[in-house]
Design an enzyme around this catalytic site. Structure first.
Site, PDB file in Angstrom:
ATOM      1  N   GLU A   1     -29.808  36.424 -77.497  1.00  0.00           N
ATOM      2  CA  GLU A   1     -29.702  36.788 -78.915  1.00  0.00           C
ATOM      3  C   GLU A   1     -29.411  38.279 -79.081  1.00  0.00           C
TER       4      GLU A   1
ATOM      5  N   GLU B   1     -26.028  42.352 -53.410  1.00  0.00           N
ATOM      6  CA  GLU B   1     -26.812  41.116 -53.568  1.00  0.00           C
ATOM      7  C   GLU B   1     -27.759  40.921 -52.383  1.00  0.00           C
TER       8      GLU B   1
ATOM      9  N   LYS C   1     -27.117  32.397 -50.995  1.00  0.00           N
ATOM     10  CA  LYS C   1     -27.378  33.691 -51.651  1.00  0.00           C
ATOM     11  C   LYS C   1     -28.232  33.511 -52.907  1.00  0.00           C
TER      12      LYS C   1
ATOM     13  N   HIS D   1     -34.138  32.694 -80.949  1.00  0.00           N
ATOM     14  CA  HIS D   1     -35.228  33.645 -80.764  1.00  0.00           C
ATOM     15  C   HIS D   1     -36.391  32.981 -80.060  1.00  0.00           C
TER      16      HIS D   1
ATOM     17  N   CYS E   1     -22.346  31.614 -52.110  1.00  0.00           N
ATOM     18  CA  CYS E   1     -23.055  31.428 -53.382  1.00  0.00           C
ATOM     19  C   CYS E   1     -24.404  30.709 -53.234  1.00  0.00           C
TER      20      CYS E   1
ATOM     21  N   CYS F   1     -18.814  29.151 -49.848  1.00  0.00           N
ATOM     22  CA  CYS F   1     -19.772  29.070 -50.956  1.00  0.00           C
ATOM     23  C   CYS F   1     -21.000  28.250 -50.569  1.00  0.00           C
TER      24      CYS F   1
ATOM     25  N   TYR G   1     -20.263  43.462 -54.215  1.00  0.00           N
ATOM     26  CA  TYR G   1     -21.040  42.245 -54.472  1.00  0.00           C
ATOM     27  C   TYR G   1     -21.972  41.886 -53.298  1.00  0.00           C
TER      28      TYR G   1
HETATM   29  P1  FAD Z   1     -13.685  28.925 -48.378  1.00  0.00           P
HETATM   30  O1  FAD Z   1     -14.767  28.401 -49.225  1.00  0.00           O
HETATM   31  O2  FAD Z   1     -13.990  30.112 -47.539  1.00  0.00           O
HETATM   32  O3  FAD Z   1     -13.206  27.712 -47.454  1.00  0.00           O
HETATM   33  C1  FAD Z   1     -12.231  27.846 -46.453  1.00  0.00           C
HETATM   34  C2  FAD Z   1     -12.523  26.849 -45.353  1.00  0.00           C
HETATM   35  O4  FAD Z   1     -11.386  26.743 -44.489  1.00  0.00           O
HETATM   36  C3  FAD Z   1     -13.681  27.284 -44.463  1.00  0.00           C
HETATM   37  O5  FAD Z   1     -14.538  26.199 -44.216  1.00  0.00           O
HETATM   38  C4  FAD Z   1     -12.995  27.722 -43.176  1.00  0.00           C
HETATM   39  O6  FAD Z   1     -13.822  27.606 -42.048  1.00  0.00           O
HETATM   40  C5  FAD Z   1     -11.832  26.767 -43.137  1.00  0.00           C
HETATM   41  N1  FAD Z   1     -10.696  27.216 -42.327  1.00  0.00           N
HETATM   42  C6  FAD Z   1     -10.222  28.485 -42.183  1.00  0.00           C
HETATM   43  N2  FAD Z   1      -9.111  28.473 -41.404  1.00  0.00           N
HETATM   44  C7  FAD Z   1      -8.895  27.182 -41.062  1.00  0.00           C
HETATM   45  C8  FAD Z   1      -7.887  26.533 -40.286  1.00  0.00           C
HETATM   46  N3  FAD Z   1      -6.864  27.216 -39.761  1.00  0.00           N
HETATM   47  N4  FAD Z   1      -7.974  25.200 -40.115  1.00  0.00           N
HETATM   48  C9  FAD Z   1      -8.985  24.479 -40.670  1.00  0.00           C
HETATM   49  N5  FAD Z   1      -9.948  25.046 -41.432  1.00  0.00           N
HETATM   50  C10 FAD Z   1      -9.895  26.381 -41.621  1.00  0.00           C
HETATM   51  N6  FAD Z   1     -18.403  33.117 -55.533  1.00  0.00           N
HETATM   52  C11 FAD Z   1     -18.944  32.765 -56.720  1.00  0.00           C
HETATM   53  O7  FAD Z   1     -18.220  32.267 -57.589  1.00  0.00           O
HETATM   54  N7  FAD Z   1     -20.270  32.953 -56.986  1.00  0.00           N
HETATM   55  C12 FAD Z   1     -21.109  33.484 -56.070  1.00  0.00           C
HETATM   56  O8  FAD Z   1     -22.298  33.642 -56.345  1.00  0.00           O
HETATM   57  C13 FAD Z   1     -20.577  33.857 -54.821  1.00  0.00           C
HETATM   58  N8  FAD Z   1     -21.378  34.370 -53.874  1.00  0.00           N
HETATM   59  C14 FAD Z   1     -20.863  34.709 -52.655  1.00  0.00           C
HETATM   60  C15 FAD Z   1     -21.714  35.247 -51.709  1.00  0.00           C
HETATM   61  C16 FAD Z   1     -21.217  35.615 -50.478  1.00  0.00           C
HETATM   62  C17 FAD Z   1     -22.163  36.192 -49.454  1.00  0.00           C
HETATM   63  C18 FAD Z   1     -19.847  35.437 -50.182  1.00  0.00           C
HETATM   64  C19 FAD Z   1     -19.299  35.825 -48.834  1.00  0.00           C
HETATM   65  C20 FAD Z   1     -18.991  34.899 -51.113  1.00  0.00           C
HETATM   66  C21 FAD Z   1     -19.491  34.532 -52.368  1.00  0.00           C
HETATM   67  N9  FAD Z   1     -18.666  33.997 -53.363  1.00  0.00           N
HETATM   68  C22 FAD Z   1     -19.188  33.658 -54.575  1.00  0.00           C
HETATM   69  C23 FAD Z   1     -17.222  33.800 -53.141  1.00  0.00           C
HETATM   70  C24 FAD Z   1     -16.907  32.330 -52.800  1.00  0.00           C
HETATM   71  O9  FAD Z   1     -17.722  31.892 -51.750  1.00  0.00           O
HETATM   72  C25 FAD Z   1     -15.444  32.194 -52.421  1.00  0.00           C
HETATM   73  O10 FAD Z   1     -14.640  32.743 -53.451  1.00  0.00           O
HETATM   74  C26 FAD Z   1     -15.037  30.733 -52.228  1.00  0.00           C
HETATM   75  O11 FAD Z   1     -15.814  30.117 -51.243  1.00  0.00           O
HETATM   76  C27 FAD Z   1     -13.560  30.659 -51.835  1.00  0.00           C
HETATM   77  O12 FAD Z   1     -13.185  29.331 -51.622  1.00  0.00           O
HETATM   78  P2  FAD Z   1     -11.944  28.976 -50.694  1.00  0.00           P
HETATM   79  O13 FAD Z   1     -11.718  27.524 -50.838  1.00  0.00           O
HETATM   80  O14 FAD Z   1     -10.829  29.894 -50.959  1.00  0.00           O
HETATM   81  O15 FAD Z   1     -12.410  29.316 -49.203  1.00  0.00           O
HETATM   82  P1  NDP Z   2     -15.476  44.160 -51.331  1.00  0.00           P
HETATM   83  O1  NDP Z   2     -14.142  44.258 -50.726  1.00  0.00           O
HETATM   84  O2  NDP Z   2     -15.594  43.973 -52.791  1.00  0.00           O
HETATM   85  O3  NDP Z   2     -16.320  45.476 -50.965  1.00  0.00           O
HETATM   86  C1  NDP Z   2     -16.361  46.027 -49.693  1.00  0.00           C
HETATM   87  C2  NDP Z   2     -17.360  47.164 -49.675  1.00  0.00           C
HETATM   88  O4  NDP Z   2     -17.471  47.651 -48.346  1.00  0.00           O
HETATM   89  C3  NDP Z   2     -16.929  48.347 -50.549  1.00  0.00           C
HETATM   90  O5  NDP Z   2     -18.079  48.919 -51.126  1.00  0.00           O
HETATM   91  C4  NDP Z   2     -16.296  49.293 -49.511  1.00  0.00           C
HETATM   92  O6  NDP Z   2     -16.369  50.644 -49.851  1.00  0.00           O
HETATM   93  C5  NDP Z   2     -17.207  49.050 -48.324  1.00  0.00           C
HETATM   94  N1  NDP Z   2     -16.576  49.395 -47.037  1.00  0.00           N
HETATM   95  C6  NDP Z   2     -15.455  48.886 -46.514  1.00  0.00           C
HETATM   96  N2  NDP Z   2     -15.229  49.421 -45.300  1.00  0.00           N
HETATM   97  C7  NDP Z   2     -16.234  50.287 -45.063  1.00  0.00           C
HETATM   98  C8  NDP Z   2     -16.560  51.140 -43.980  1.00  0.00           C
HETATM   99  N3  NDP Z   2     -15.812  51.217 -42.889  1.00  0.00           N
HETATM  100  N4  NDP Z   2     -17.672  51.894 -44.079  1.00  0.00           N
HETATM  101  C9  NDP Z   2     -18.452  51.842 -45.182  1.00  0.00           C
HETATM  102  N5  NDP Z   2     -18.203  51.041 -46.235  1.00  0.00           N
HETATM  103  C10 NDP Z   2     -17.105  50.268 -46.171  1.00  0.00           C
HETATM  104  O7  NDP Z   2     -16.188  43.022 -50.508  1.00  0.00           O
HETATM  105  P2  NDP Z   2     -17.412  42.033 -50.658  1.00  0.00           P
HETATM  106  O8  NDP Z   2     -17.464  41.428 -49.328  1.00  0.00           O
HETATM  107  O9  NDP Z   2     -18.633  42.656 -51.192  1.00  0.00           O
HETATM  108  O10 NDP Z   2     -16.922  40.940 -51.710  1.00  0.00           O
HETATM  109  C11 NDP Z   2     -15.763  40.163 -51.487  1.00  0.00           C
HETATM  110  C12 NDP Z   2     -15.542  39.241 -52.639  1.00  0.00           C
HETATM  111  O11 NDP Z   2     -16.420  38.127 -52.542  1.00  0.00           O
HETATM  112  C13 NDP Z   2     -15.844  39.834 -54.004  1.00  0.00           C
HETATM  113  O12 NDP Z   2     -14.725  40.486 -54.531  1.00  0.00           O
HETATM  114  C14 NDP Z   2     -16.207  38.641 -54.829  1.00  0.00           C
HETATM  115  O13 NDP Z   2     -15.061  38.133 -55.463  1.00  0.00           O
HETATM  116  C15 NDP Z   2     -16.740  37.639 -53.822  1.00  0.00           C
HETATM  117  N6  NDP Z   2     -18.192  37.543 -54.003  1.00  0.00           N
HETATM  118  C16 NDP Z   2     -18.658  37.078 -55.205  1.00  0.00           C
HETATM  119  C17 NDP Z   2     -19.994  37.047 -55.451  1.00  0.00           C
HETATM  120  C18 NDP Z   2     -20.483  36.584 -56.779  1.00  0.00           C
HETATM  121  O14 NDP Z   2     -19.737  35.950 -57.502  1.00  0.00           O
HETATM  122  N7  NDP Z   2     -21.716  36.850 -57.159  1.00  0.00           N
HETATM  123  C19 NDP Z   2     -20.972  37.459 -54.461  1.00  0.00           C
HETATM  124  C20 NDP Z   2     -20.378  37.922 -53.229  1.00  0.00           C
HETATM  125  C21 NDP Z   2     -19.031  37.954 -53.032  1.00  0.00           C
HETATM  126  P3  NDP Z   2     -15.133  51.397 -50.585  1.00  0.00           P
HETATM  127  O15 NDP Z   2     -15.251  50.997 -52.033  1.00  0.00           O
HETATM  128  O16 NDP Z   2     -15.399  52.816 -50.318  1.00  0.00           O
HETATM  129  O17 NDP Z   2     -13.868  50.898 -49.950  1.00  0.00           O
END
Ligand code: FAD
Ligand code: NDP
Length: 543
Positions: A523, A241, A99, A518, A96, A91, A237
């Site tokens: 609203e 985004e 992004k 408003h 997050c 995040c 997502y």
């Molecule tokens: P993480 O935050 O991924 O933390 C896991 C940590 O463990 C990492 O630092 C990793 O390097 C470390 N780690 C892994 N393996 C090991 C190991 N063996 N030993 C030591 N350390 C290790 N969520 C939202 O709510 N709002 C958003 O707007 C949003 N935007 C997103 C945008 C993107 C592009 C992405 C990819 C995700 C987004 N998410 C968003 C999802 C959100 O980031 C994740 O749901 C959240 O970070 C999950 O938290 P976590 O603690 O499970 O894992």
């Molecule tokens: P998702 O698993 O939700 O989506 C993966 C996408 O990639 C789908 O559209 C899938 O298509 C496509 N795909 C997978 N494999 C292929 C392939 N070989 N060729 C073409 N298309 C492919 O993953 P995201 O990484 O987008 O999101 C993961 C999670 O991260 C979300 O569920 C959300 O919880 C979290 N997140 C939250 C955000 C927020 O809160 N604003 C922002 C970003 C992430 P198909 O449907 O056909 O399988």
């Protein structure tokens, strides 16, 4: 499994400390071997958390606040393109936070485009003509992330959590081997272990060149060169985004969609989000699948990435056929899903299995694995919403269940979320389709309306995709609001407010009897009165 887990979480202080001491006596001998062979130290904790992201940090700090001796391990393996970052997890570093900042950068561009109609102009009385500096944005975003990395380290110190910048893997269900970046090993023993390792982007390995030439969301926020013309592969997502802000920042952007975009969301609102992006200039390559990525030199001598892909076309007999295409771009961003970072944890030693496609770990309601002292929170847990506030809340609640006699379980239902596309899509609860499947069509009513935000009027912005849908269902003997879906500016802010009430089980009458503020877009929710079943036109025209 459930029984054992709940026993573990409700252990009395006496039982807990007895089992802890017995285990430590046995473990200290076992770990001597590790210490001697590596000439390293061995440390004991009440709780060791593997992963210092949203969930891991919240859980470790909460447990420490409750008087426990806690360690958290966080280690970032670089992306295939070599990108790496600091403490805080996805995040903070590659999710997050960067992004949302880039989403904001793109919204500012829209505001600049609207500005002339609000009286803003340059010294020649012409509309503002601005350019964007990618590197300045990336630098500023990076600096903010660095300050957050530092803040997390300070907080861990203040809350007396031991932080190890080490990779953790299991030796047994009470022992973790921690390895630092120089390969130095150390053994940590604990009563309880929480796996909070999150996930990483998954490249489609069946696509030659994807991993070699493509990037993922782990790289885009740190790109040293502007991305240029970009193809985003994926339609959920992350893909939408990123495509949204790249297009908003002025980069020619296309999105390759294999099947249904934003699959988990309401179909109608998902379509509106895509319609809006298309109107803003994003190109969608629908029903398309990437086949390979090659680095080529084009006729002008410029290095480009050429993506070969197939597109499904349906003929009149409904037998799908494939057409082959090629597109040349500067950057290919794979947003094709994520895999939990569980493969190198040595879970096989514990007999814990992971899901074949997501690598996530199955857990019970108590967030426990098949072993009663090993828990999983956040993105690494199977079947949970992959969202930061979910990881944080489940981490805190788990620590309270383990160490303060709490029995409160995390409620993984009715979790609000927002897709931060240029036109945001905020949602909570059932989609219309899900509600019909769950409660039966005869028990579901939908209130809906298109609306025009006031700020769209002066610049004559198109509001065709601003829409609200409230899903109501007769359930448990009364009618309740079971879903809210909204596309529009700041939809995330609006839905967050209503989420509290909807989670408490309000009715549509409760919403309608609330006075609006408003003029706001929020609203529009309390003004809803048109039901879908009435067949009335949901296009609202007047103020
Ligand atoms: P993480 O935050 O991924 O933390 C896991 C940590 O463990 C990492 O630092 C990793 O390097 C470390 N780690 C892994 N393996 C090991 C190991 N063996 N030993 C030591 N350390 C290790 N969520 C939202 O709510 N709002 C958003 O707007 C949003 N935007 C997103 C945008 C993107 C592009 C992405 C990819 C995700 C987004 N998410 C968003 C999802 C959100 O980031 C994740 O749901 C959240 O970070 C999950 O938290 P976590 O603690 O499970 O894992
Ligand atoms: P998702 O698993 O939700 O989506 C993966 C996408 O990639 C789908 O559209 C899938 O298509 C496509 N795909 C997978 N494999 C292929 C392939 N070989 N060729 C073409 N298309 C492919 O993953 P995201 O990484 O987008 O999101 C993961 C999670 O991260 C979300 O569920 C959300 O919880 C979290 N997140 C939250 C955000 C927020 O809160 N604003 C922002 C970003 C992430 P198909 O449907 O056909 O399988």
């Amino acid at each position: 499994m459930n029984k054992m887990a709940s026993l573990s979480s409700k252990k009395t202080g006496f039982l807990s400390s007895l089992s802890y001491q017995v285990r430590h006596l046995t473990m200290s001998r076992a770990n001597c071997n590790i210490i001697n062979s590596n000439n390293n130290s061995n440390k004991y904790y009440d709780l060791v958390v593997i992963g210092g992201g949203s969930g891991g940090l919240a859980c470790s700090k909460e447990a420490s606040q409750l008087g426990k001796k806690v360690a958290v391990l966080d280690y970032v393996s670089p992306s295939p393109q070599g990108t790496s970052w600091g403490l805080g997890g996805t995040c903070v570093n590659v999710g997050c936070i960067p992004k949302k900042l880039m989403h904001q950068a793109s919204l500012i561009h829209s505001a600049v485009q609207d500005s002339y109609s609000y009286g803003w102009m340059d010294s020649n009385n012409a509309s503002l003509n601005v350019t964007h500096d990618w590197n300045l944005l990336v630098d500023n975003v990076r600096n903010h992330i660095l300050s957050l990395n530092w803040g997390h380290r300070v907080q861990l110190k203040e809350k007396k959590v031991d932080y190890y910048n080490c990779f953790g893997r299991f030796v047994d269900n009470h022992t973790i081997e921690a390895t630092d970046k120089n390969g130095k090993k150390m053994s940590l023993s604990a009563d309880n272990i929480v796996i909070a390792v999150g996930g990483r982007p998954a490249f489609p390995d069946q696509v030659p060149g994807a991993r070699e030439f493509g990037i993922s969301s782990d790289d885009i926020f740190f790109l040293k060169e502007p991305p240029g013309k970009t193809l985003v592969v994926g339609a959920s997502y992350v893909a939408l985004e990123c495509a949204g802000f790249l297009n908003g920042l002025g980069y020619e952007t296309s999105v390759m969609i294999r099947s249904q975009p934003l699959k988990a969301f309401d179909e109608h609102l998902s379509k509106l989000v895509l319609d809006h992006m298309e109107a803003e200039g994003v190109e969608f390559l629908r029903d398309s699948t990437p086949l390979r990525v090659d680095r080529i030199i084009n006729e002008s001598g410029k290095t480009e990435l050429q993506v070969s892909y197939s597109t499904r076309t349906d003929n009149s007999n409904n037998n799908g056929s494939q057409e082959m295409h090629k597109v040349a771009v500067d950057t290919v961003l794979f947003a094709t899903g994520r895999r939990a970072a569980t493969t190198d944890l040595k879970l096989d030693i514990l007999g814990i299995q992971t899901d074949v496609s997501t690598c996530q770990i199955p857990v019970d309601d108590n967030d426990a694995t098949s072993l009663p002292n090993v828990f999983v929170i956040g993105d690494a847990a199977l079947g949970r919403p992959e969202l930061t506030p979910v990881a944080i809340m489940s981490g805190k609640l788990l620590a309270k269940r383990l160490y303060s006699n709490s029995s409160e379980l995390m409620d993984y239902k009715m979790v609000p979320t927002t897709v931060f596309t240029p036109l945001e899509y905020g949602a909570i609860g059932f989609t219309e389709r899900q509600a019909i499947d769950q409660f039966g069509e005869e028990n579901v009513e939908v209130f809906h309306a298109f609306y025009k935000p006031l700020e769209y009027y002066l610049p004559f912005r198109n509001s065709n995709q601003c829409y609200i849908k409230v899903v109501c269902a007769a359930t448990e003997g009364r009618e309740r609001v079971v879903g809210l879906h909204m596309t529009g500016p700041n939809a995330g802010e609006v839905v967050q407010g209503f989420a509290v009430a909807i989670k408490r089980g309000i009715t549509m009458r409760d919403i309608q009897s609330t006075v609006g503020i408003h003029p706001t877009v929020a609203e529009e929710v309390v003004k809803l009165h048109i039901t879908k079943s009435s067949g009335e036109d949901p296009t609202v025209t007047a103020c």
